[in-house]
Design a protein around this motif. Structure first.
Motif, PDB file in Angstrom:
ATOM      1  N   ARG A 168      55.199  23.176   7.749  1.00 27.24           N
ATOM      2  CA  ARG A 168      56.531  22.579   7.661  1.00 27.24           C
ATOM      3  C   ARG A 168      57.575  23.677   7.432  1.00 27.24           C
ATOM      4  NH1 ARG A 168      57.791  17.287   4.148  1.00 27.24           N
ATOM      5  NH2 ARG A 168      56.924  16.412   6.071  1.00 27.24           N
ATOM      6  N   TRP A 173      61.892  24.401   6.980  1.00 26.79           N
ATOM      7  CA  TRP A 173      63.120  23.723   6.539  1.00 26.79           C
ATOM      8  C   TRP A 173      64.350  24.460   7.081  1.00 26.79           C
ATOM      9  CZ3 TRP A 173      63.515  19.174   3.941  1.00 26.79           C
ATOM     10  CH2 TRP A 173      62.329  18.678   3.381  1.00 26.79           C
ATOM     11  N   SER A 185      68.952  13.027  14.392  1.00 26.32           N
ATOM     12  CA  SER A 185      67.664  12.357  14.576  1.00 26.32           C
ATOM     13  C   SER A 185      67.537  11.683  15.931  1.00 26.32           C
ATOM     14  CB  SER A 185      67.475  11.306  13.466  1.00 26.32           C
ATOM     15  OG  SER A 185      67.634  11.871  12.188  1.00 26.32           O
ATOM     16  N   LEU A 228      60.197  15.628  13.284  1.00 28.76           N
ATOM     17  CA  LEU A 228      61.462  15.896  12.595  1.00 28.76           C
ATOM     18  C   LEU A 228      61.621  14.939  11.418  1.00 28.76           C
ATOM     19  CD1 LEU A 228      64.176  17.433  12.577  1.00 28.76           C
ATOM     20  CD2 LEU A 228      65.088  15.649  14.071  1.00 28.76           C
ATOM     21  N   ASN A 229      61.945  15.501  10.262  1.00 27.04           N
ATOM     22  CA  ASN A 229      62.178  14.710   9.050  1.00 27.04           C
ATOM     23  C   ASN A 229      63.533  15.113   8.474  1.00 27.04           C
ATOM     24  OD1 ASN A 229      59.351  13.546   8.836  1.00 27.04           O
ATOM     25  ND2 ASN A 229      58.900  15.736   8.701  1.00 27.04           N
ATOM     26  N   VAL A 230      64.506  14.203   8.558  1.00 30.97           N
ATOM     27  CA  VAL A 230      65.874  14.481   8.114  1.00 30.97           C
ATOM     28  C   VAL A 230      66.095  13.790   6.775  1.00 30.97           C
ATOM     29  CG1 VAL A 230      68.320  14.357   8.694  1.00 30.97           C
ATOM     30  CG2 VAL A 230      66.615  14.610  10.508  1.00 30.97           C
ATOM     31  N   GLU A 231      66.596  14.546   5.816  1.00 28.89           N
ATOM     32  CA  GLU A 231      66.932  13.980   4.502  1.00 28.89           C
ATOM     33  C   GLU A 231      68.399  13.553   4.502  1.00 28.89           C
ATOM     34  OE1 GLU A 231      66.084  16.697   1.400  1.00 28.89           O
ATOM     35  OE2 GLU A 231      63.898  16.602   1.653  1.00 28.89           O
ATOM     36  N   TYR A 245      66.741  19.305   6.841  1.00 28.48           N
ATOM     37  CA  TYR A 245      65.703  18.658   7.633  1.00 28.48           C
ATOM     38  C   TYR A 245      64.535  19.631   7.789  1.00 28.48           C
ATOM     39  CZ  TYR A 245      67.070  21.408  11.751  1.00 28.48           C
ATOM     40  OH  TYR A 245      67.332  22.424  12.623  1.00 28.48           O
ATOM     41  N   SER A 246      63.386  19.069   8.117  1.00 30.15           N
ATOM     42  CA  SER A 246      62.178  19.871   8.290  1.00 30.15           C
ATOM     43  C   SER A 246      61.492  19.458   9.573  1.00 30.15           C
ATOM     44  CB  SER A 246      61.221  19.689   7.103  1.00 30.15           C
ATOM     45  OG  SER A 246      60.790  18.347   7.019  1.00 30.15           O
ATOM     46  N   PHE A 247      60.623  20.355  10.043  1.00 34.50           N
ATOM     47  CA  PHE A 247      59.828  20.043  11.227  1.00 34.50           C
ATOM     48  C   PHE A 247      58.387  20.428  10.947  1.00 34.50           C
ATOM     49  CE2 PHE A 247      57.928  20.780  15.365  1.00 34.50           C
ATOM     50  CZ  PHE A 247      58.305  19.630  16.034  1.00 34.50           C
ATOM     51  N   ASP A 248      57.482  19.506  11.300  1.00 33.20           N
ATOM     52  CA  ASP A 248      56.053  19.698  11.076  1.00 33.20           C
ATOM     53  C   ASP A 248      55.369  20.009  12.404  1.00 33.20           C
ATOM     54  OD1 ASP A 248      56.665  18.990   8.521  1.00 33.20           O
ATOM     55  OD2 ASP A 248      55.908  16.937   8.681  1.00 33.20           O
ATOM     56  N   SER A 297      56.494  25.685  14.293  1.00 31.89           N
ATOM     57  CA  SER A 297      57.254  24.939  13.302  1.00 31.89           C
ATOM     58  C   SER A 297      58.614  25.586  13.065  1.00 31.89           C
ATOM     59  CB  SER A 297      56.465  24.847  11.995  1.00 31.89           C
ATOM     60  OG  SER A 297      57.228  24.243  10.982  1.00 31.89           O
TER      61      SER A 297
END
Length: 707
Positions: free
Chosen positions: A50, A52, A91, A133-136, A146-149, A156
């Motif tokens: 992951r 960031w 997103s 993609l994971n956006v906070e 945001y992060s990417f796995d 990544s």
């Protein structure tokens, strides 16, 4: 009898602790299985890395000099709404597709594998980018994290950074496209407004030429302000101003002529005769000086007087000449000012008519002028807005900037061994507890004193613990300090208060099914009463599988039931316990229920109750047999024996209903083989006949007979 079905099984903290204690090995096994499963899952899971990225989002601002537009720019943008909108755009599927195109992920076999056409690979790559993609959503401020796995640390970090770049480029492109559309629209509007402005200006000029109207453009921004912008108007204004000045001069000249003449003449006379008056004053002084020495008729005195008189005549002539010149000058100035005033007044009167005529002809001119002004204002506003759009659409003013770029992750984000172990521990514990509670209520048995009171609605006379010692039951009863003996002592104490009269004269001991310890409980209660000096008769009423054995089979309840002339006392034998006698069951009859259904047992019970302080009848179990019900209807008082953890709740309720139908009074229940303090309950379905091979017969003979 209280309704035993009013309360169902409940789960409180104490019950939960008991369940955990009883099923501890099941729970520990589930925990171990969960931990092992978490380790296996950790080993089989592909590592996920992951990365960031932190972005700063600032709402766009445009520097506009117009006051109204500046107020709209300052108050029309909600920062929070704008940030949330940017989170949604980040997103979106279009950003993922653009990042996949920029990195050429569709042709990366490590990311999308092999096979398929270019469109399907691109769609798969975009879907994987969007999925990783994971956006906070920020709670406040303007920072978006945001992060990417990905399965590769390089992928990544690269994809996370590319998403930021694609997002910024997409914002710029979207703003440019929006501003380009606005510019095209404004260009068309400006061209149309310019045509209208040119047309209205031509109409205005043509009308002015036709009517001879000449506007000097003296108004604000070159626009007409009425009569003052025409030649006639300006001339009238100038003449009015000159007429006012001429009137002022005429009034001043007239005043000087009429009221200020004296002041002005005297001044001129004094100035012109000053030398003559000085000479006369000197001669007058000399004449007065010589008069003291000479007489007036002296020739010198006469000469001085004549000179003085001559000077007086000269002064008079000079004063007359000065006075006449000054008056003529003032009069000439007054007449000149008056003539100029009259001339200007005539000119003003003539121009007034011309201006009034021009005003009538300027009405349409004013209308045309207003149309020109309107079109010019629209044209200027469109030009200003066109400039604003050009500034706002600049490519160098992106509202999104990168604060922290993604670095190569130092280790995998998943699987997390510690987290998986904790999850496995938690899931195992939860599963074990759930299984324990399910099994506990699936096999709904009577286990505790509270179960006796709450589930059956009976008083719990006592709980007999399950012992693990090697001593026999008889040996434990002989020891008053043993756990079993103490427990039955508590039961005996409770029986003393079980009826309104105190200790019942007769009592039936039965159970729901076999193997619950009813015979042992009957013996223990009888032995405890006997130990306290109470004469006790223990009657073995189980004519199918008797529990107590005498030295001879020639005596017993069966023989009394079949021989009506025999005395009950003759079938009572002593035991190894003082004050405790036994009436054995005797030979096994083929039809026990038929024997017990006669009135003979009532006669036998009446006889023995008159001879002993208490008669305790050991009856067969209730389930499936009529013997206990027949005996209960005669004895009247019942002590129900329940094996802890074995007797089903519904079976015990059914037994209570059957006993209640016999009309007997249920004194309470004794909980045998209790494990409340030892933990661990099991269940095994036993039938009454199943225990026939394991049934233990208790030898009830005195010590002398044993020898």
């Amino acid at each position: 009898m209280p309704d035993p079905s009013r309360d169902g099984p409940g789960l409180d903290f104490a019950a939960l602790l008991r369940i955990i204690s009883n099923w501890r090995w099941l729970i520990l096994g589930a925990i171990a299985l969960g931990i092992v499963g978490s380790i296996v899952v950790t080993l089989l899971t592909t590592p996920i890395y992951r990365s960031w990225v932190t972005l700063e989002v600032s709402p766009p601002t445009v520097e506009i000099m117009d006051e109204q537009s500046r107020e709209r720019t300052a108050s029309g943008i909600n920062n929070w709404d704008y940030v949330i909108t940017q989170v949604g755009l980040l997103s979106s599927r279009s950003i993922a597709q653009r990042a996949a195109q920029d990195l050429n992920l569709a042709n990366n076999p490590e990311f999308v594998g092999k096979g398929g056409d270019a469109a399907s690979r691109l769609s798969l790559a975009a879907a994987k980018v969007a999925g990783g993609l994971n956006v906070e959503v920020p709670e406040e401020g303007q920072l978006i994290k945001y992060s990417f796995d990905a399965e590769s640390p390089q992928l990544s970090a690269a994809i996370a950074n590319q998403i930021a770049e694609s997002f910024i480029n997409s914002n710029l492109q979207r703003r440019y496209e929006a501003s380009a559309y606005a510019r095209n629209f404004l260009e068309r509007q400006i061209a149309r407004t310019r045509t209208d402005l040119e047309k209205s200006e031509r109409q205005l000029v043509a009308y002015a030429q036709a009517q001879g109207i000449i506007s000097t453009g003296g108004g604000e921004d070159g626009r007409s302000n009425g009569d003052t912008n025409s030649l006639q108007g300006e001339s009238l204004i100038a003449l009015n101003r000159a007429l006012a000045e001429a009137t002022a001069r005429r009034v001043a000249a007239e005043g000087a002529y009429r009221s200020g003449v004296a002041v002005g003449v005297t001044s001129d006379v004094n100035a012109s005769t000053q030398l003559l008056r000085q000479s006369r004053a000197a001669l007058e002084a000399e004449y007065q000086d010589k008069r003291t020495l000479m007489k007036p008729d002296h020739p010198d005195m006469v000469s001085l007087r004549s000179r003085i008189d001559e000077l007086d005549r000269q002064i008079s002539r000079e004063a007359s000449r000065a006075t006449s010149g000054r008056t003529n000058t003032l009069l000439a100035e007054f007449r000149g000012a008056q003539a100029a005033e009259n001339a200007l007044r005539g000119r003003v009167a003539g121009l007034k008519g011309a201006v009034l005529d021009l005003r009538g002809r300027s009405i349409k001119y004013t209308i045309l002028q207003r149309e020109v002004d309107t079109n010019r204002s629209l044209y200027d506003a469109l030009l200003q807005r066109y400039k604003e759009v050009g500034v706002a659409g600049g490519v160098g003013t992106s509202p999104v900037s990168i604060v922290d770029r993604a670095d190569l992750p130092g280790g995998p984000y998943k699987p997390n061994l510690l987290l998986n172990l904790l999850m496995g521990l938690g899931l195992g514990l939860a599963g074990g507890l759930a299984a324990a509670v399910a099994l506990e209520y699936l096999y709904d048995t009577i286990k505790t004193r509270d179960d006796v009171r709450n589930k059956l609605g009976l008083a719990c006379l006592g709980a007999i613990p399950k012992t693990l010692g090697q001593e026999s039951f008889i040996e434990e009863l002989k020891d008053p300090r043993s756990i079993v003996s103490e427990a039955y002592s508590a039961v005996v104490a409770s029986l003393r208060f079980s009826t309104e009269e105190g200790l019942p004269k007769s009592m039936l001991v039965t159970s729901t099914r076999s193997g619950e310890g009813k015979s042992s409980s009957a013996l223990a209660v009888a032995q405890n009463f006997a130990r306290r000096g109470v004469s006790v008769l223990l009657v073995d009423g189980d004519l199918r599988k008797p529990a107590f054995k005498a030295a001879s089979d020639k005596v017993g309840l069966t023989r009394l039931l079949t021989g009506e002339e025999e005395s009950a006392r003759s079938h009572v034998v002593p035991t190894q316990f003082s004050d405790l006698w036994l009436m054995p069951s005797g030979p096994l009859p083929p039809n026990p229920a038929d024997l017990l259904s006669t009135g003979r047992f009532q006669e036998i019970l009446s006889e023995v109750t008159s001879q002993f302080d208490i008669v305790i009848v050991d009856a067969p179990p209730v389930a499936g047999l009529a013997d206990a019900l027949l005996l209960a209807s005669v004895v009247g008082n019942i002590m129900l024996v329940i094996e802890s953890g074995k007797t089903r709740h519904k079976a015990a309720l059914e037994a209570l209903r059957m006993l209640g139908g016999s009309g007997a009074h249920i004194l309470g229940a004794v909980l045998t083989k209790s494990k409340e303090d030892l933990g661990g309950y099991g269940y095994k379905a036993y039938g009454y006949g199943a225990l026939d091979r394991k049934r233990t017969e208790i030898l009830m003979i005195p010590h002398e007979a044993g020898h």
